[in-house]
Write a protein that holds these residues in place. Structure first.
Motif, PDB file in Angstrom:
ATOM      1  N   ILE A   1      -9.467  12.817  -4.377  1.00 10.80           N
ATOM      2  CA  ILE A   1      -8.275  12.552  -5.164  1.00 10.80           C
ATOM      3  C   ILE A   1      -7.593  11.306  -4.608  1.00 10.80           C
ATOM      4  O   ILE A   1      -7.573  11.079  -3.394  1.00 10.80           O
ATOM      5  CB  ILE A   1      -7.308  13.768  -5.150  1.00 10.80           C
ATOM      6  N   ARG A   2      -7.068  10.486  -5.515  1.00 10.84           N
ATOM      7  CA  ARG A   2      -6.379   9.274  -5.087  1.00 10.84           C
ATOM      8  C   ARG A   2      -4.974   9.638  -4.604  1.00 10.84           C
ATOM      9  O   ARG A   2      -4.281  10.455  -5.232  1.00 10.84           O
ATOM     10  CB  ARG A   2      -6.294   8.287  -6.243  1.00 10.84           C
ATOM     11  N   ARG A   3      -4.566   9.049  -3.487  1.00 12.71           N
ATOM     12  CA  ARG A   3      -3.261   9.345  -2.893  1.00 12.71           C
ATOM     13  C   ARG A   3      -2.259   8.246  -3.251  1.00 12.71           C
ATOM     14  O   ARG A   3      -2.616   7.061  -3.312  1.00 12.71           O
ATOM     15  CB  ARG A   3      -3.361   9.430  -1.372  1.00 12.71           C
TER      16      ARG A   3
ATOM     17  N   LEU B   1       1.863   8.373   0.616  1.00 13.30           N
ATOM     18  CA  LEU B   1       1.068   9.326   1.389  1.00 13.30           C
ATOM     19  C   LEU B   1      -0.040   8.639   2.175  1.00 13.30           C
ATOM     20  O   LEU B   1      -0.908   9.317   2.735  1.00 13.30           O
ATOM     21  CB  LEU B   1       0.458  10.370   0.452  1.00 13.30           C
ATOM     22  N   GLY B   2      -0.002   7.309   2.249  1.00 13.37           N
ATOM     23  CA  GLY B   2      -0.986   6.581   3.048  1.00 13.37           C
ATOM     24  C   GLY B   2      -2.233   6.181   2.311  1.00 13.37           C
ATOM     25  O   GLY B   2      -3.214   5.755   2.942  1.00 13.37           O
ATOM     26  N   GLY B   3      -2.226   6.277   0.981  1.00 12.16           N
ATOM     27  CA  GLY B   3      -3.409   5.903   0.227  1.00 12.16           C
ATOM     28  C   GLY B   3      -3.497   4.416  -0.013  1.00 12.16           C
ATOM     29  O   GLY B   3      -2.484   3.718  -0.111  1.00 12.16           O
TER      30      GLY B   3
ATOM     31  N   GLN C   1      -9.859   9.357  -2.263  1.00 12.07           N
ATOM     32  CA  GLN C   1     -10.453   9.487  -0.940  1.00 12.07           C
ATOM     33  C   GLN C   1     -10.940  10.920  -0.720  1.00 12.07           C
ATOM     34  O   GLN C   1     -10.620  11.840  -1.475  1.00 12.07           O
ATOM     35  CB  GLN C   1      -9.430   9.111   0.129  1.00 12.07           C
ATOM     36  N   VAL C   2     -11.693  11.061   0.330  1.00 10.91           N
ATOM     37  CA  VAL C   2     -12.243  12.371   0.667  1.00 10.91           C
ATOM     38  C   VAL C   2     -11.110  13.328   0.986  1.00 10.91           C
ATOM     39  O   VAL C   2     -10.079  12.960   1.564  1.00 10.91           O
ATOM     40  CB  VAL C   2     -13.213  12.234   1.856  1.00 10.91           C
TER      41      VAL C   2
ATOM     42  N   SER D   1      -8.309  -3.549   2.130  1.00  9.60           N
ATOM     43  CA  SER D   1      -8.605  -2.309   2.840  1.00  9.60           C
ATOM     44  C   SER D   1     -10.025  -2.368   3.380  1.00  9.60           C
ATOM     45  O   SER D   1     -10.956  -2.732   2.675  1.00  9.60           O
ATOM     46  CB  SER D   1      -8.449  -1.097   1.913  1.00  9.60           C
ATOM     47  N   LYS D   2     -10.197  -2.011   4.635  1.00 10.11           N
ATOM     48  CA  LYS D   2     -11.510  -2.011   5.271  1.00 10.11           C
ATOM     49  C   LYS D   2     -12.054  -0.599   5.438  1.00 10.11           C
ATOM     50  O   LYS D   2     -13.076  -0.398   6.072  1.00 10.11           O
ATOM     51  CB  LYS D   2     -11.415  -2.684   6.637  1.00 10.11           C
ATOM     52  N   ARG D   3     -11.371   0.375   4.868  1.00 10.37           N
ATOM     53  CA  ARG D   3     -11.831   1.757   5.030  1.00 10.37           C
ATOM     54  C   ARG D   3     -12.917   2.043   3.999  1.00 10.37           C
ATOM     55  O   ARG D   3     -12.794   1.690   2.835  1.00 10.37           O
ATOM     56  CB  ARG D   3     -10.672   2.734   4.845  1.00 10.37           C
ATOM     57  N   ARG D   4     -13.965   2.703   4.463  1.00  8.35           N
ATOM     58  CA  ARG D   4     -15.069   3.056   3.570  1.00  8.35           C
ATOM     59  C   ARG D   4     -14.973   4.523   3.199  1.00  8.35           C
ATOM     60  O   ARG D   4     -15.891   5.290   3.407  1.00  8.35           O
ATOM     61  CB  ARG D   4     -16.402   2.772   4.254  1.00  8.35           C
ATOM     62  N   ASP D   5     -13.848   4.917   2.650  1.00  7.13           N
ATOM     63  CA  ASP D   5     -13.673   6.324   2.302  1.00  7.13           C
ATOM     64  C   ASP D   5     -13.307   6.485   0.841  1.00  7.13           C
ATOM     65  O   ASP D   5     -12.727   7.481   0.449  1.00  7.13           O
ATOM     66  CB  ASP D   5     -12.587   6.968   3.171  1.00  7.13           C
TER      67      ASP D   5
END
Length: 820
Positions: A672-674, A678-680, A716-717, A804-808
């Protein structure tokens, strides 16, 4: 009727002729005439060997008839006295000579049926005219006849057959001419009748050196002169009146060998052949397999794109927040809110006009659930024994317009340690969909169904007045759970349910693409973990208002609107589907009226509201902090999201509020997208090549092309979950970064099994993804979600602009496996 002409004195044939020739003055068909003529002329075969029998039969055709056009049928007959001119010897001699001259120059196509066996298959002959009636006016001319022949090969066995032909033709000719009139009196014939035959024999003798006769081993068929005229040109001959109808003794054969009279016309014969054809192909043709197609193996395209990225890894979601007080169980939370906050609103039901019909408080939910649990365990007996035992399955049959009673029935079953199985209301006794539901109920061993008084009155009834037995359903007992039908429990009675552990909490039905229905079991531990993960991912807090447009009996509507809402003491406004059909803008109006902080919709609801929003001015969506789109796995939902944002952004809707999610009955909520608070990360999109997706490969393209597909991320997960993408077929190897595969989830907040189906349970709920080297990627099994997708890599140009460099982040292109 007979038409007699002036008799001509009979003259005997020459000494060399041993057969009398006579023509009775009566009607005869053209085919009968051709047949009779062939018999009479068969005697000349020894004299003119090598000449086509059909050519010999043409010696009676008048010369002028070969060069003039056919006279219409309406032409009046010539005077009776003109008949004698047709039988003059010199006229027939000239006709035969002219025919022989044309014979050397002309060549006709060969027939394909009913030719004499004396002639080889390559012989070309003429076809008699197609006529269905022989009652032509006397003396009328038909189209000119055409004489053809071709060189024949001689055969040693021709002599015996020729002798038989001569004898047979003489006998049959004499017999038929004698029986032409009652009494057997012979009819006078023209004196020149035999003269053309002799002249023809003399004239044709010169062709003997150029023609031959090819004989087969079978006897020659000289009794018939009919040939098939399917697509060959049909030469015509002059009409001659001869024996009356029914007088001929020769017989023909139909297509199936049944003998018929020779006077049957070709049109009637064609009609009979048409009627004998089968209207349908033979039955065996329906069972002929195309082995060539089955054995054909499609060769892969050598130019097809192939994945070139590195192998993906397992994505790990953030851990559940530590230090936050957590309730021990969902039922303990219900008891807490029911006793400490009894007047807090829990659920508001709307009617088809949009008015609130009833608001269920937490105190009412707790008390009525206790009554139902006590009634189920103590008041339902069968032969002085309890009807239900802990762990038994109970069907919940409630319409989509009654969320209050469904919520009471659901928590009542949990308190009684029973397993609720929510299903749809059956419409008819033989509903095809209800048969699959009946199979599910039978496999689950359901013997009791809970419903309301209003719903029971609408069900089909038997003659006894009870609810009818639905086709495919097991025998059921129906219990109405309205307040007057429930027993109040004693004050010292308390339920023993703790809703913890691996025991089954409820069973959610799932309908596959093939139409089969299976039940996904969700344990108490999974139910509690799902509520905690959703609370953390969505940032739910106490006393928030949630507008729910989805079905509250299953999927996201059940997880958010019935389970997680109770854990956080939220107020849910349930919008029925009937109201959405009448007023598609009703859910937006309720968001404005109740100042809802969250809304749970599908892209279809957003699309409908766009069509109905014109003329609505007092609409504001500024109170929303999350607009959860529950069908984010659909790639076309991005168009609804973008269009909805363009229209309502001026009315208080913020772009970061739209939060697509992905879910499945097996894995519950996948991602679910945050919101940013909430830090999304910011929303992400990808423009992918359809050609690459058809091969399961990700290739970034531009929006200017038509052969592209734009997808959006589904977030994200989930907290406490691990996600990976594996290949669709064969061993579940990890996909590469630019490859589409099936998403698998390992979490405590997923389904546990298909109820009663151990075989497919192991394949779906106990998948072990492996690396390219064959080693497992995790120490726990994964659950297949049935969703196609891929992990958004940071190397793609469409994502580098996000920073964003996160791969989630998961991006999905479809919600069904195997579809590209």
């Amino acid at each position: 009727p007979f038409s007699f002409l002036t008799p001509i004195p009979w003259q005997p044939l020459p000494a060399s002729d041993s057969m009398a020739v006579s023509f009775p003055e009566c009607d005869i068909t053209q085919k009968g005439y051709e047949k009779k003529r062939a018999k009479l002329l068969a005697r000349y075969i020894p004299l003119i060997q090598g000449i086509d029998p059909s050519l010999q039969a043409e010696h009676r055709i008048p010369g002028p008839s070969q060069t003039t056009a056919a006279v219409p049928k309406q032409q009046k007959s010539r005077p009776t006295t003109s008949r004698d001119e047709r039988f003059r010897s010199d006229v027939h001699t000239e006709a035969v000579q002219a025919a022989l001259a044309k014979y050397k120059e002309r060549k006709m196509p060969m027939p394909s049926k009913r030719r004499s066996v004396l002639v080889h298959s390559s012989v070309e002959t003429y076809t008699p005219p197609d006529t269905s009636s022989a009652s032509e006016d006397e003396g009328s001319l038909r189209r000119p006849g055409r004489l053809t022949s071709t060189p024949l090969q001689s055969h040693s066995s021709v002599e015996p057959w020729l002798d038989r032909v001569i004898q047979g033709s003489s006998t049959s000719s004499s017999a038929s001419s004698t029986s032409s009139h009652p009494g057997g009196r012979p009819t006078a014939a023209p004196s020149a009748a035999a003269t053309p035959g002799a002249a023809a024999a003399t004239a044709l003798a010169g062709l003997e050196a150029h023609t031959h006769i090819d004989l087969h081993s079978a006897p020659p068929d000289v009794t018939t002169g009919l040939v098939e005229h399917s697509y060959f040109e049909r030469p015509q001959v002059a009409s001659v009146r001869s024996v009356p109808r029914g007088c001929s003794g020769s017989m023909l054969e139909t297509a199936d060998g049944v003998p018929v009279n020779s006077r049957v016309s070709s049109k009637i014969q064609q009609l009979l052949n048409t009627l004998k054809r089968p209207k349908r192909p033979p039955l065996k043709e329906f069972f002929v397999d195309d082995f060539e197609e089955l054995l054909e193996v499609q060769q892969p395209d050598p130019n097809q794109p192939k994945p070139e990225g590195s192998e993906t890894s397992v994505l790990r979601g953030e851990p559940l927040t530590a230090g936050v007080p957590r309730p021990p169980s969902l039922l303990a939370t219900l008891q807490r809110w029911g006793t400490t906050q009894p007047k807090s609103p829990c659920l508001t039901a709307l009617d088809t006009t949009g008015k609130a019909t009833y608001t269920l408080t937490y105190g009412k939910l707790w008390s009525r659930s206790l009554k139902l649990a006590y009634t189920l365990l103590n008041k339902l007996t069968n032969k002085n024994e309890p009807l239900l035992k802990p762990g038994d399955r109970v069907a919940l049959v409630f319409p989509n317009s009654d969320p209050v009673m469904f919520m009471v029935a659901f928590y009542g079953c949990l308190l009684a340690e029973l397993v609720p199985v929510p299903i749809e209301v059956p419409l008819t006794r033989k509903d095809a969909g209800s048969q699959q539901v009946g199979f599910l109920l039978g496999s689950c061993g359901v013997s009791l169904a809970l419903t309301t008084d209003a719903c029971q009155k609408g069900l089909p009834k038997a003659q006894t007045g009870e609810v009818a037995a639905f086709k495919g359903w097991p025998p059921l007992s129906w219990l109405v759970i309205d307040g007057k039908h429930l027993a109040k429990p004693p004050k010292d009675w308390h339920p023993l349910a703790q809703d913890t552990g691996t025991g089954t909490a409820y069973i959610e039905y799932k309908t596959s693409k093939e139409g089969s229905t299976v039940g996904v079991t969700v344990s108490h531990a999974s139910l509690l973990a799902q509520c905690r993960a959703l609370t953390q991912a969505c940032g739910y807090s106490e006393a928030e208002t949630l507008t729910n447009v989805l079905d509250f009996k299953r999927d996201a509507g059940l997880w958010h609107g019935v389970l997680t809402s109770v854990m956080n003491r939220m107020h849910v406004v349930s919008v029925p589907y009937a109201l959405m059909k009448a007023n598609p803008l009703s859910w937006i109006q309720k968001v404005c009226f109740y100042k809802a902080r969250a809304a749970l919709v599908k892209s279809r609801d957003m699309h409908w509201s766009l069509l109905a929003q014109r003329g609505q001015r007092d609409v504001s969506l500024s109170s929303l902090r999350m607009l959860i789109v529950a069908d984010g796995a659909n790639p076309w939902s991005i168009s609804s999201c973008d269009a909805f944002l363009n229209v309502f952004q001026s009315r208080g809707l913020r772009p970061e509020v739209i939060c697509p999610c992905a879910s499945s009955p097996e894995a519950l909520t996948v991602a679910i997208r945050r919101p940013p608070d909430l830090g999304g990360p910011p929303p992400r999109k990808a423009v992918l090549s359809m050609n690459g997706l058809s091969y399961g490969v990700i290739r970034v393209d531009t929006e200017e092309k038509l052969s592209v597909l734009t997808v959006q991320d589904v977030g994200q997960v989930m907290p406490g979950a691990n996600v990976c993408v594996v290949k669709l077929e064969g061993t579940p190897y990890l996909c590469k970064t630019d490859e589409v595969g099936e998403i698998c989830v390992s979490s405590s907040a997923t389904g546990t099994a298909y109820y009663g189906l151990l075989g497919i349970t192991k394949n779906v709920f106990e998948t072990v993804p492996v690396t390219a080297g064959g080693s497992p990627v995790f120490d726990r099994p994964f659950t297949r979600t049935g969703l196609l997708g891929f992990i958004g890599p940071v190397s793609m140009s469409s994502y580098t602009r996000t920073g964003s460099k996160r791969r989630d982040t998961l991006l999905q292109s479809c919600s069904c496996p195997g579809c590209s």
